[in-house]
Design a protein around this motif. Structure first.
Motif, PDB file in Angstrom:
ATOM      1  N   SER A  92       8.140   5.695  -1.032  1.00  0.00           N
ATOM      2  CA  SER A  92       9.472   5.619  -0.434  1.00  0.00           C
ATOM      3  C   SER A  92      10.442   6.576  -1.119  1.00  0.00           C
ATOM      4  O   SER A  92      11.326   7.142  -0.473  1.00  0.00           O
ATOM      5  CB  SER A  92      10.009   4.185  -0.503  1.00  0.00           C
ATOM      6  OG  SER A  92      10.095   3.739  -1.840  1.00  0.00           O
ATOM      7  N   THR A  93      10.283   6.783  -2.442  1.00  0.00           N
ATOM      8  CA  THR A  93      11.148   7.719  -3.161  1.00  0.00           C
ATOM      9  C   THR A  93      10.826   9.159  -2.773  1.00  0.00           C
ATOM     10  O   THR A  93      11.735   9.983  -2.605  1.00  0.00           O
ATOM     11  CB  THR A  93      10.982   7.547  -4.686  1.00  0.00           C
ATOM     12  OG1 THR A  93      11.243   6.186  -5.038  1.00  0.00           O
ATOM     13  CG2 THR A  93      11.958   8.439  -5.442  1.00  0.00           C
ATOM     14  N   VAL A  94       9.542   9.470  -2.609  1.00  0.00           N
ATOM     15  CA  VAL A  94       9.150  10.803  -2.138  1.00  0.00           C
ATOM     16  C   VAL A  94       9.753  11.058  -0.757  1.00  0.00           C
ATOM     17  O   VAL A  94      10.241  12.154  -0.460  1.00  0.00           O
ATOM     18  CB  VAL A  94       7.614  10.938  -2.089  1.00  0.00           C
ATOM     19  CG1 VAL A  94       7.213  12.243  -1.394  1.00  0.00           C
ATOM     20  CG2 VAL A  94       7.031  10.892  -3.486  1.00  0.00           C
ATOM     21  N   VAL A 123       2.601   4.964   6.774  1.00  0.00           N
ATOM     22  CA  VAL A 123       1.685   4.614   5.692  1.00  0.00           C
ATOM     23  C   VAL A 123       2.208   3.434   4.872  1.00  0.00           C
ATOM     24  O   VAL A 123       1.436   2.739   4.207  1.00  0.00           O
ATOM     25  CB  VAL A 123       1.442   5.838   4.779  1.00  0.00           C
ATOM     26  CG1 VAL A 123       0.627   5.467   3.547  1.00  0.00           C
ATOM     27  CG2 VAL A 123       0.725   6.934   5.564  1.00  0.00           C
ATOM     28  N   HIS A 124       3.516   3.183   4.922  1.00  0.00           N
ATOM     29  CA  HIS A 124       4.114   2.140   4.083  1.00  0.00           C
ATOM     30  C   HIS A 124       3.428   0.778   4.212  1.00  0.00           C
ATOM     31  O   HIS A 124       3.135   0.142   3.190  1.00  0.00           O
ATOM     32  CB  HIS A 124       5.615   1.997   4.396  1.00  0.00           C
ATOM     33  CG  HIS A 124       6.443   3.119   3.842  1.00  0.00           C
ATOM     34  ND1 HIS A 124       6.230   3.661   2.603  1.00  0.00           N
ATOM     35  CD2 HIS A 124       7.490   3.801   4.354  1.00  0.00           C
ATOM     36  CE1 HIS A 124       7.103   4.623   2.375  1.00  0.00           C
ATOM     37  NE2 HIS A 124       7.881   4.733   3.422  1.00  0.00           N
ATOM     38  N   PRO A 125       3.182   0.280   5.433  1.00  0.00           N
ATOM     39  CA  PRO A 125       2.571  -1.051   5.538  1.00  0.00           C
ATOM     40  C   PRO A 125       1.203  -1.148   4.860  1.00  0.00           C
ATOM     41  O   PRO A 125       0.919  -2.124   4.152  1.00  0.00           O
ATOM     42  CB  PRO A 125       2.460  -1.267   7.057  1.00  0.00           C
ATOM     43  CG  PRO A 125       3.515  -0.393   7.641  1.00  0.00           C
ATOM     44  CD  PRO A 125       3.534   0.819   6.769  1.00  0.00           C
ATOM     45  N   LYS A 131      -8.695   6.264   0.359  1.00  0.00           N
ATOM     46  CA  LYS A 131      -8.078   7.127   1.356  1.00  0.00           C
ATOM     47  C   LYS A 131      -6.570   7.212   1.141  1.00  0.00           C
ATOM     48  O   LYS A 131      -5.973   8.288   1.237  1.00  0.00           O
ATOM     49  CB  LYS A 131      -8.380   6.602   2.760  1.00  0.00           C
ATOM     50  CG  LYS A 131      -9.852   6.608   3.122  1.00  0.00           C
ATOM     51  CD  LYS A 131     -10.080   6.084   4.524  1.00  0.00           C
ATOM     52  CE  LYS A 131     -11.556   6.097   4.874  1.00  0.00           C
ATOM     53  NZ  LYS A 131     -12.108   7.471   4.905  1.00  0.00           N
ATOM     54  N   TYR A 132      -5.963   6.070   0.860  1.00  0.00           N
ATOM     55  CA  TYR A 132      -4.527   6.074   0.584  1.00  0.00           C
ATOM     56  C   TYR A 132      -4.217   6.861  -0.687  1.00  0.00           C
ATOM     57  O   TYR A 132      -3.288   7.668  -0.718  1.00  0.00           O
ATOM     58  CB  TYR A 132      -3.995   4.652   0.444  1.00  0.00           C
ATOM     59  CG  TYR A 132      -2.680   4.627  -0.273  1.00  0.00           C
ATOM     60  CD1 TYR A 132      -1.532   5.101   0.348  1.00  0.00           C
ATOM     61  CD2 TYR A 132      -2.597   4.220  -1.604  1.00  0.00           C
ATOM     62  CE1 TYR A 132      -0.333   5.144  -0.332  1.00  0.00           C
ATOM     63  CE2 TYR A 132      -1.406   4.269  -2.286  1.00  0.00           C
ATOM     64  CZ  TYR A 132      -0.271   4.721  -1.646  1.00  0.00           C
ATOM     65  OH  TYR A 132       0.912   4.780  -2.321  1.00  0.00           O
ATOM     66  N   ALA A 133      -4.990   6.655  -1.742  1.00  0.00           N
ATOM     67  CA  ALA A 133      -4.752   7.332  -3.013  1.00  0.00           C
ATOM     68  C   ALA A 133      -4.879   8.840  -2.857  1.00  0.00           C
ATOM     69  O   ALA A 133      -4.076   9.605  -3.403  1.00  0.00           O
ATOM     70  CB  ALA A 133      -5.741   6.825  -4.071  1.00  0.00           C
ATOM     71  N   GLU A 134      -5.874   9.279  -2.091  1.00  0.00           N
ATOM     72  CA  GLU A 134      -6.055  10.716  -1.861  1.00  0.00           C
ATOM     73  C   GLU A 134      -4.860  11.290  -1.111  1.00  0.00           C
ATOM     74  O   GLU A 134      -4.370  12.373  -1.435  1.00  0.00           O
ATOM     75  CB  GLU A 134      -7.339  10.970  -1.061  1.00  0.00           C
ATOM     76  CG  GLU A 134      -7.595  12.448  -0.794  1.00  0.00           C
ATOM     77  CD  GLU A 134      -8.820  12.685   0.064  1.00  0.00           C
ATOM     78  OE1 GLU A 134      -9.310  13.827   0.090  1.00  0.00           O
ATOM     79  OE2 GLU A 134      -9.285  11.723   0.712  1.00  0.00           O
ATOM     80  N   PHE A 135      -4.377  10.561  -0.105  1.00  0.00           N
ATOM     81  CA  PHE A 135      -3.221  11.015   0.663  1.00  0.00           C
ATOM     82  C   PHE A 135      -2.002  11.197  -0.240  1.00  0.00           C
ATOM     83  O   PHE A 135      -1.315  12.220  -0.193  1.00  0.00           O
ATOM     84  CB  PHE A 135      -2.893  10.003   1.765  1.00  0.00           C
ATOM     85  CG  PHE A 135      -1.525  10.190   2.365  1.00  0.00           C
ATOM     86  CD1 PHE A 135      -1.275  11.231   3.227  1.00  0.00           C
ATOM     87  CD2 PHE A 135      -0.492   9.318   2.049  1.00  0.00           C
ATOM     88  CE1 PHE A 135      -0.010  11.414   3.776  1.00  0.00           C
ATOM     89  CE2 PHE A 135       0.774   9.492   2.581  1.00  0.00           C
ATOM     90  CZ  PHE A 135       1.010  10.545   3.454  1.00  0.00           C
TER      91      PHE A 135
END
Length: 230
Positions: free
Chosen positions: A124-126, A200-202, A67-71
């Protein structure tokens, strides 16, 4: 549930392994309950519990990672489409700060094709790329205001010759804005998107680096994906 205790008699360390052959959804809940009981037990004054292998978090990470990778993939695709539409093939030169570009090339170890630029950006760079306010060269903006509504050149400082609309436009150009404000506002407010991306960072950190995730966190993170804007 099965358990096994191993260790030599009289040793300072003993190993407790908990396992089950039940289905994952049911087993994780049961294992989590036992794990919490061990770490919250008042009997801990007689021992120090050290978790060596965390199969519970492994299960949670495996389910959350897709799910994270898709996001993140969809976010990069969205950014790529918008900036290419706005700037064409020169979007990298027009929108990526020199310092950020230097870091991206360094991480890529040399040549960095334009199509892989966003792939070199972590979340974080995005975020910085989209939401950081651009630097405004005030002298250039004011100098460009010397042409009035009739198209004739006037004095740079002769603001009395400018119409109300021209003055408002000039003030807007003097205001530092982000890339999102300039090209992404049609997709939603910067504040809303920034809150979601920062949120989403955590989970990114825990899932990507296989850290411990509790049952409560797992439910929270699953709910987070549902709340993210389409």
């Amino acid at each position: 549930m099965f358990y096994e205790i191993s260790g030599k008699s009289g040793a300072d360390q003993y190993f407790l392994e908990l396992s089950t052959k039940a289905r994952v959804n049911r087993a994780v809940i049961a294992l989590q309950t036992l794990d919490d009981t061990i770490y919250q037990s008042p009997k801990q004054k007689y021992y120090t519990a050290i978790r060596v292998y965390d199969g519970i978090s492994e299960s949670y990470c495996k389910r959350l990672y897709p799910k994270y990778a898709e996001f993140e993939r969809l976010l990069r695709a969205l950014v790529s489409l918008i900036v290419t539409k706005a700037y064409g093939s020169a979007w990298r030169e027009e929108t990526v700060p020199e310092e950020m570009m230097a870091d991206l090339k360094k991480n890529a170890r040399g040549n960095l094709p334009i199509s892989e630029t966003l792939e070199q950006m972590d979340l974080s760079t995005v975020e910085e790329y989209l939401f950081a306010e651009r630097e405004v060269v005030y002298e250039e903006v004011v100098a460009g205001s010397g042409e009035n509504a009739k198209g004739t050149a006037g004095k740079t400082a002769d603001f009395e010759q400018l119409s109300k609309e021209e003055l408002c436009r000039l003030l807007e150009e003097l205001r530092p804005t982000s890339l999102w404000e300039r090209h992404f506002e049609s997709l939603g407010s910067q504040k809303k998107w920034k809150e979601k991306i920062v949120g989403v960072h955590p989970v990114r950190n825990k899932v990507a680096h296989q850290k411990r995730i509790s049952g409560a966190e797992y439910k929270q993170y699953r709910q987070l994906w549902k709340m993210l804007p389409d």
